[in-house]
Motif scaffolding. Structure first.
Motif: not given
Length: 265
Positions: A124-129, A145-149, A163-167
């Protein structure tokens, strides 16, 4: 199994219309860092089977981002698991680093991700099942999360809107389960709408002191708040695994490797 501690947590599905017909269990794994427990991780597999889970959730760092590090122990474990259980996997910072730094690691991430998907792992790479377990509708999200975090120093800002913009938005009518490797953002995950977040990353604080908990985080922050265990913000829950392996500083004191079992009630 003597060298791994099995820890159980009970999590109540709060919505009455989505409550389990009967309790069921899932196993939660994090931070293996390609460690081995017996040939082909046979001892770890045997202990997982002893727990009779209906699913396995993985919150990342099953491998280590080093040119010399292999992936065989992680692959052996996942191969054994997918033969019996559905496995849902979100990346940690080590998988993300393999992906982001192709100039350093080449195609190692592509080979690893394709290998685990060929075994049947739900990556699950920024996805949902959406799945059904025990007659409960679960939305299983993998947040990367982006690696810089994950850089040392001050905790970077993260908002529920990011998070909402990503997921996207949590699924209505479902128990929204978020696999998110970094636990220190739990208040943000909860505000986004995760009913239960599963995290790792801190290795239980590496060294644990009675009454004080984990001593240090990967950011070199002393006594991190979400080091290991079950935490709550209202009706939102976080479970942090102490992990199964070590990295960078190979130290565990009063802090055994941990296999987490979640009983949904």
């Amino acid at each position: 199994m003597k060298d791994v501690k099995v820890t159980r947590y009970k999590v109540r599905v709060s919505r009455e219309e989505n409550r389990p017909a009967q309790p069921f269990s899932a196993v939660f794994l994090s931070d293996l860092h390609n460690a081995g427990y017996g040939e082909g991780n046979s001892r770890l597999l045997a202990e997982i089977r002893n727990q009779s889970p209906q699913a396995v959730f993985v919150a990342g760092d099953m491998v280590t981002a080093e040119e010399s590090a292999g992936t065989n122990q992680a692959l052996s474990l996942l191969d054994g698991l997918t033969k019996q259980y559905p496995v849902y996997y979100a990346n940690g910072n080590h998988e993300s680093r393999l992906k982001a730094q192709r100039e350093k690691y080449g195609d190692l991430y592509e080979k690893y991700s394709q290998a685990i998907k060929s075994l049947g792992v739900h990556l699950l790479e920024n996805t949902c099942e959406k799945i059904e377990l025990g007659r409960v509708s679960l939305a299983v999200w993998g947040y990367e999360l982006p690696i810089e975090y994950f850089k040392r120093g001050r905790l970077r800002r993260l908002s529920p809107e990011q998070i909402g913009e990503t997921l996207g938005e949590p699924l209505p009518g479902c128990f929204n389960l978020l696999l998110a490797h970094h636990p220190e953002y739990f208040p943000v995950y909860a505000r986004w709408g995760a009913d239960l977040t599963l995290s790792g990353h801190l290795h239980g604080g590496m060294v644990r002191l009675p009454g004080l908990g984990g001593v240090i985080s990967p950011r070199f922050r002393l006594f991190p708040a979400f080091d290991r265990g079950l935490f709550s913000r209202g009706d939102k829950k976080l479970i942090v695994s102490a992990g199964l392996g070590t990295h960078t500083i190979p130290v565990r004191f009063n802090n055994p490797p941990e296999l987490v079992v979640i009983d949904f009630i």
